[in-house]
Design a protein around this motif. Sequence first.
Motif, PDB file in Angstrom:
ATOM      1  N   ALA A 106       0.825  -1.207   0.000  1.00  0.00           N
ATOM      2  CA  ALA A 106       0.000   0.000   0.000  1.00  0.00           C
ATOM      3  C   ALA A 106       0.857   1.253   0.000  1.00  0.00           C
ATOM      4  O   ALA A 106       0.515   2.248  -0.639  1.00  0.00           O
ATOM      5  CB  ALA A 106      -0.926  -0.002   1.223  1.00  0.00           C
ATOM      6  N   VAL A 148      -5.532   2.157   3.393  1.00  0.00           N
ATOM      7  CA  VAL A 148      -5.857   0.824   3.890  1.00  0.00           C
ATOM      8  C   VAL A 148      -6.823   0.965   5.059  1.00  0.00           C
ATOM      9  O   VAL A 148      -6.658   1.839   5.916  1.00  0.00           O
ATOM     10  CB  VAL A 148      -4.583   0.087   4.367  1.00  0.00           C
ATOM     11  N   GLN A 208      -6.916  -3.268   1.501  1.00  0.00           N
ATOM     12  CA  GLN A 208      -6.753  -2.055   0.713  1.00  0.00           C
ATOM     13  C   GLN A 208      -8.117  -1.506   0.323  1.00  0.00           C
ATOM     14  O   GLN A 208      -9.041  -2.253   0.035  1.00  0.00           O
ATOM     15  CB  GLN A 208      -5.910  -2.328  -0.536  1.00  0.00           C
TER      16      GLN A 208
END
Length: 329
Positions: A146, A153, A205
């Motif tokens: 991420a 996230v 995510q």
Amino acid sequence: MSKSKRLIELMIAVNKRRKFTVRELAEEFSVSNRTIMRDLQALEELGLPLYAEYGPNGGYRLLNERLLPPIVFSEQEAVAIFFAYQSLQHYGSLPFDEEAVTALNKFYYYLPDDTKRTIDKMKQRVIFWSPKRKAPSPHLRLLLDASLQMRPVRVLYDSREGAKSRTIQPIGVYSQNGYWYCPAYCFHREKYLLFRVDRVLQAEQMEEGAKTVDVSGYPLQMWLLPQGQPVSAVYASDPERMPLIAELTTEGVRRCQWEGIFHDELQVNDDGTGTLRLHIKQDDFDYYTEYFLSMGADAVIREPQELREQLRQAAVKLFEAYHASKPSS
């Protein structure tokens, strides 16, 4: 040019271009189209993932999961790389667990026998040790990905107040004293915070189009040492942190120096005693209570009073546990 040398150089050329035609490679290597076709087939058999595109603008394309071209190392470079990988083995969690193991096994397998013997001898004389924590960090790879993709996230984070859901955008991950940490922008608190990765209970995510912040100008190094300042100076300017002052005996100073946790924060006197000056958050009280309790009388907290009281209560509780217990016969 020999075929083996041409194959190596061809692999390097293909990795650089990613997309190419047979004619382009034939002209570059001064060979026929048929020869290049045979060479590309040989590379595919070795595992190079090529994809053929047909039509006027067609050619070959290299897929993402590609093999890297061979690199020539000296024996000392090979030994250094092997131990660089091996130094990761004591970490409880890594963002690339399986890849580290397979890469190390491949690298060792193809080394000459005499280099293997050198490494085997050195393994008995060199160990890169780091504390292995039992707390798992199953979402470490996701947080790293991420941060690379600059995507937020959604996490369930176990803080002092209990497990709470929040949305964060990771800056990166780093390891310290056996734990993994993730500085990130917290959309709930609307500021940058530091998260311990093993306390992330769930993570996923966010979907495409979710709100993001621009962290491109905020690399991980800036979180650790913004603008080259010592950590103590940065923390001192944080309004959520309070000063911690601990007086150390000579043994307490030796322990702090040996553990290497504190640098600029430790002041050593001429007689060997010292003073430790930190800036900590209230969330860190439990950690520092355990840490200074383990140092016994070699460290005495002067400030803050809240931490002094928590440490005193912990010491009383420890005394009562030993006072109440009876020695076994």
